[in-house]
Design a protein around this motif. Structure first.
Motif, mmCIF file in Angstrom:
data_model
loop_
_atom_site.group_PDB
_atom_site.id
_atom_site.type_symbol
_atom_site.label_atom_id
_atom_site.label_comp_id
_atom_site.label_asym_id
_atom_site.label_seq_id
_atom_site.Cartn_x
_atom_site.Cartn_y
_atom_site.Cartn_z
ATOM 1 N N PRO A 1 7.775 -10.840 -71.597
ATOM 2 C CA PRO A 1 8.532 -10.334 -72.752
ATOM 3 C C PRO A 1 9.962 -9.981 -72.333
ATOM 4 O O PRO A 1 10.158 -9.348 -71.291
ATOM 5 N N ILE A 2 10.929 -10.375 -73.139
ATOM 6 C CA ILE A 2 12.340 -10.102 -72.841
ATOM 7 C C ILE A 2 12.851 -8.969 -73.730
ATOM 8 O O ILE A 2 13.554 -8.084 -73.267
ATOM 9 N N LEU A 3 12.482 -8.972 -75.015
ATOM 10 C CA LEU A 3 12.781 -7.845 -75.898
ATOM 11 C C LEU A 3 11.469 -7.312 -76.435
ATOM 12 O O LEU A 3 10.602 -8.082 -76.865
ATOM 13 N N PRO B 1 21.883 -2.520 -67.835
ATOM 14 C CA PRO B 1 22.088 -3.288 -66.615
ATOM 15 C C PRO B 1 21.882 -4.787 -66.838
ATOM 16 O O PRO B 1 21.309 -5.203 -67.848
ATOM 17 N N SER B 2 22.360 -5.551 -65.898
ATOM 18 C CA SER B 2 22.207 -6.994 -65.934
ATOM 19 C C SER B 2 20.715 -7.359 -66.049
ATOM 20 O O SER B 2 19.883 -6.760 -65.388
ATOM 21 N N GLY B 3 20.415 -8.277 -66.932
ATOM 22 C CA GLY B 3 19.031 -8.708 -67.105
ATOM 23 C C GLY B 3 18.266 -7.909 -68.142
ATOM 24 O O GLY B 3 17.108 -8.200 -68.434
ATOM 25 N N ALA B 4 18.894 -6.905 -68.734
ATOM 26 C CA ALA B 4 18.197 -6.034 -69.698
ATOM 27 C C ALA B 4 17.857 -6.758 -71.004
ATOM 28 O O ALA B 4 16.954 -6.330 -71.729
ATOM 29 N N GLY B 5 18.599 -7.809 -71.324
ATOM 30 C CA GLY B 5 18.336 -8.538 -72.567
ATOM 31 C C GLY B 5 19.496 -8.489 -73.549
ATOM 32 O O GLY B 5 19.353 -8.891 -74.710
ATOM 33 N N LYS B 6 20.646 -8.041 -73.104
ATOM 34 C CA LYS B 6 21.796 -7.853 -74.000
ATOM 35 C C LYS B 6 22.271 -9.181 -74.590
ATOM 36 O O LYS B 6 22.403 -9.312 -75.807
ATOM 37 N N SER B 7 22.525 -10.150 -73.733
ATOM 38 C CA SER B 7 23.025 -11.438 -74.240
ATOM 39 C C SER B 7 21.970 -12.150 -75.071
ATOM 40 O O SER B 7 22.305 -12.918 -75.976
ATOM 41 N N THR B 8 20.720 -11.880 -74.756
ATOM 42 C CA THR B 8 19.644 -12.470 -75.558
ATOM 43 C C THR B 8 19.804 -12.062 -77.022
ATOM 44 O O THR B 8 19.602 -12.874 -77.929
ATOM 45 N N SER C 1 22.548 -11.543 -78.621
ATOM 46 C CA SER C 1 23.563 -12.373 -79.286
ATOM 47 C C SER C 1 23.048 -13.790 -79.520
ATOM 48 O O SER C 1 23.320 -14.386 -80.560
ATOM 49 N N ARG C 2 22.273 -14.318 -78.595
ATOM 50 C CA ARG C 2 21.705 -15.669 -78.802
ATOM 51 C C ARG C 2 20.750 -15.676 -79.995
ATOM 52 O O ARG C 2 20.692 -16.652 -80.742
ATOM 53 N N LEU C 3 20.020 -14.578 -80.164
ATOM 54 C CA LEU C 3 19.097 -14.515 -81.315
ATOM 55 C C LEU C 3 19.877 -14.455 -82.625
ATOM 56 O O LEU C 3 19.444 -15.023 -83.633
HETATM 57 P P1 ADP Z 1 21.725 -9.347 -69.965
HETATM 58 O O1 ADP Z 1 22.652 -9.979 -70.955
HETATM 59 O O2 ADP Z 1 21.368 -7.943 -70.309
HETATM 60 O O3 ADP Z 1 22.212 -9.478 -68.560
HETATM 61 P P2 ADP Z 1 19.965 -11.539 -70.693
HETATM 62 O O4 ADP Z 1 19.738 -11.343 -72.138
HETATM 63 O O5 ADP Z 1 20.954 -12.579 -70.271
HETATM 64 O O6 ADP Z 1 20.339 -10.140 -70.020
HETATM 65 O O7 ADP Z 1 18.604 -11.866 -69.977
HETATM 66 C C1 ADP Z 1 17.446 -11.051 -70.125
HETATM 67 C C2 ADP Z 1 16.324 -11.638 -69.309
HETATM 68 O O8 ADP Z 1 15.987 -12.916 -69.834
HETATM 69 C C3 ADP Z 1 16.678 -11.864 -67.849
HETATM 70 O O9 ADP Z 1 15.561 -11.511 -67.078
HETATM 71 C C4 ADP Z 1 16.937 -13.342 -67.756
HETATM 72 O O10 ADP Z 1 16.616 -13.822 -66.490
HETATM 73 C C5 ADP Z 1 16.019 -13.895 -68.825
HETATM 74 N N1 ADP Z 1 16.538 -15.155 -69.406
HETATM 75 C C6 ADP Z 1 17.769 -15.328 -69.920
HETATM 76 N N2 ADP Z 1 17.912 -16.572 -70.419
HETATM 77 C C7 ADP Z 1 16.731 -17.199 -70.217
HETATM 78 C C8 ADP Z 1 16.218 -18.507 -70.520
HETATM 79 N N3 ADP Z 1 16.978 -19.411 -71.141
HETATM 80 N N4 ADP Z 1 14.940 -18.787 -70.151
HETATM 81 C C9 ADP Z 1 14.181 -17.860 -69.529
HETATM 82 N N5 ADP Z 1 14.587 -16.619 -69.233
HETATM 83 C C10 ADP Z 1 15.841 -16.285 -69.558
#
Ligand code: ADP
Ligand code: ADP
Length: 229
Positions: free
Chosen positions: A18-20, A38-45, A47-49
Motif C-alpha cells: 500500500p502506498i496511500l 519525507p521522501s517516499g511518503a507518497g506525496k508525488s503519488t 499529484s499523479r492521482l
Molecule cells: P514522495 O513524493 O513522497 O517522495 P512518491 O509518491 O514518489 O513519494 O512514492 C511513494 C512510494 O511509492 C515510494 O515508496 C516509491 O518507491 C513508490 N513508487 C513511486 N512510483 C512508483 C511506481 N510507478 N511503481 C511502484 N512504486 C512506486
C-alpha cells in the motif's frame, strides 16, 4: 471552482504494497493545502492521482463533487497546472515554451505572462543545450529562470487548480525566496496543492498535511504543527 476532495483513499502501484492508506483531505476552492513528508511518503503519488495517471483501489477523489473516474485525462490536464522541481523545456524559443501553457494565446498575452514572470527580456532566445546549432540565440538559463518559464506558462494557462511539486527545492536560498514570491502570485485565489519536504517552506498554507509512509501523521496550520512539536 476547483474544490479537491480525497476521501479515504487507498492506493497501491502493484498488488502487495500500500502506498496511500485511508488518506482524506480537502482543498477548498481557492485555498492552499501543503503535503509535507519525507521522501517516499507518497506525496508525488497524490499529484499523479489528481491527473488520473492511476486509478485508486479504495475511497474516492472528487473535483467539485465529480468523481475523477468520470473525468477524462485531457480535461484534467486542462484544469490542472503543474510546476515541477525541474522544468524541462522544449527545443524551442522561450516564447514557445511559455505559449505551451495555452497554444491559442496571442503574442501580446505571451509577452504579458513573460513580463509578469520577469523573463520578458529574453523570450525570443533558445534555452542553451538546444542552442548550439543556432549560435548566439542560445541562452543558459539558471534553475530560477527555468522556474520562471514554468511560472509564465502557468500564468498564461490560468488553470483553476495548481500543483507545486517541490517547485523551489532545487534552488539556492536566495533564488528560492524569489521564486516563492513569484509562485505566491500564481497561486493566489487558485486551488493549490504544494508538495514539499520541509515544514518551513509552507508556512502560509491554509492547512498542512504531514504524510508518513502513506498515512496522514499530523495536520493543521503551521502554528498548530509547531505546537505539537
Ligand atoms: P514522495 O513524493 O513522497 O517522495 P512518491 O509518491 O514518489 O513519494 O512514492 C511513494 C512510494 O511509492 C515510494 O515508496 C516509491 O518507491 C513508490 N513508487 C513511486 N512510483 C512508483 C511506481 N510507478 N511503481 C511502484 N512504486 C512506486
Ligand atoms: P499540458 O497541461 O500543457 O497539456 P503536459 O501535457 O505536459 O501539459 O502535462 C499535463 C500535466 O501533467 C502537466 O502539468 C505536467 O506537469 C503533468 N505531469 C506530467 N507528468 C507527471 C507526473 N509524472 N506526475 C505528475 N504530474 C505530471
Amino acid at each position: 471552482e476547483g474544490t479537491i476532495k480525497f476521501d479515504s483513499v487507498d492506493f497501491r502501484y502493484d498488488h502487495d504494497r500500500p502506498i496511500l492508506k485511508n488518506v482524506s483531505f480537502e482543498v477548498p476552492a481557492g485555498k492552499t493545502v501543503a503535503i509535507v513528508g519525507p521522501s517516499g511518503a507518497g506525496k508525488s503519488t497524490i499529484s499523479r492521482l489528481l491527473f488520473r495517471f492511476y486509478d485508486i483501489q479504495g475511497g474516492s477523489i472528487t473535483i467539485d463533487g465529480q468523481d475523477l473516474r468520470e473525468v477524462d485525462q485531457s480535461s484534467l490536464r486542462a484544469a490542472i497546472g503543474m510546476v515541477p522541481q525541474d522544468t524541462v523545456l522544449f527545443n524551442e524559443s522561450i516564447a514557445y515554451n511559455v505559449r505551451y501553457g495555452r497554444m491559442s494565446a496571442t503574442e501580446e498575452e505571451v509577452r504579458q505572462a513573460a513580463d509578469r514572470a520577469q523573463i520578458g527580456d529574453f523570450i525570443e532566445r533558445l534555452p542553451q543545450g538546444f542552442a548550439t546549432q543556432v549560435g548566439e540565440r542560445g541562452l543558459k538559463l539558471s534553475g530560477g529562470e527555468k522556474q520562471r518559464v514554468a511560472i509564465a506558462r502557468t500564468l498564461l494557462k490560468a488553470p483553476p487548480i495548481l500543483i507545486l511539486d517541490e517547485a523551489t527545492s532545487a534552488l539556492d536560498t536566495q533564488t528560492e525566496q524569489e521564486i516563492k514570491a513569484a509562485l505566491d502570485i500564481v497561486s493566489e485565489n487558485r486551488t493549490t496543492v504544494v508538495i514539499a519536504h520541509r515544514l518551513s517552506t509552507v508556512i502560509d498554507a491554509d492547512e498542512i498535511i504531514v504524510l508518513r509512509t502513506g498515512e496522514i501523521a499530523e495536520r493543521g496550520t503551521h502554528q498548530d504543527l509547531l505546537k505539537m512539536g
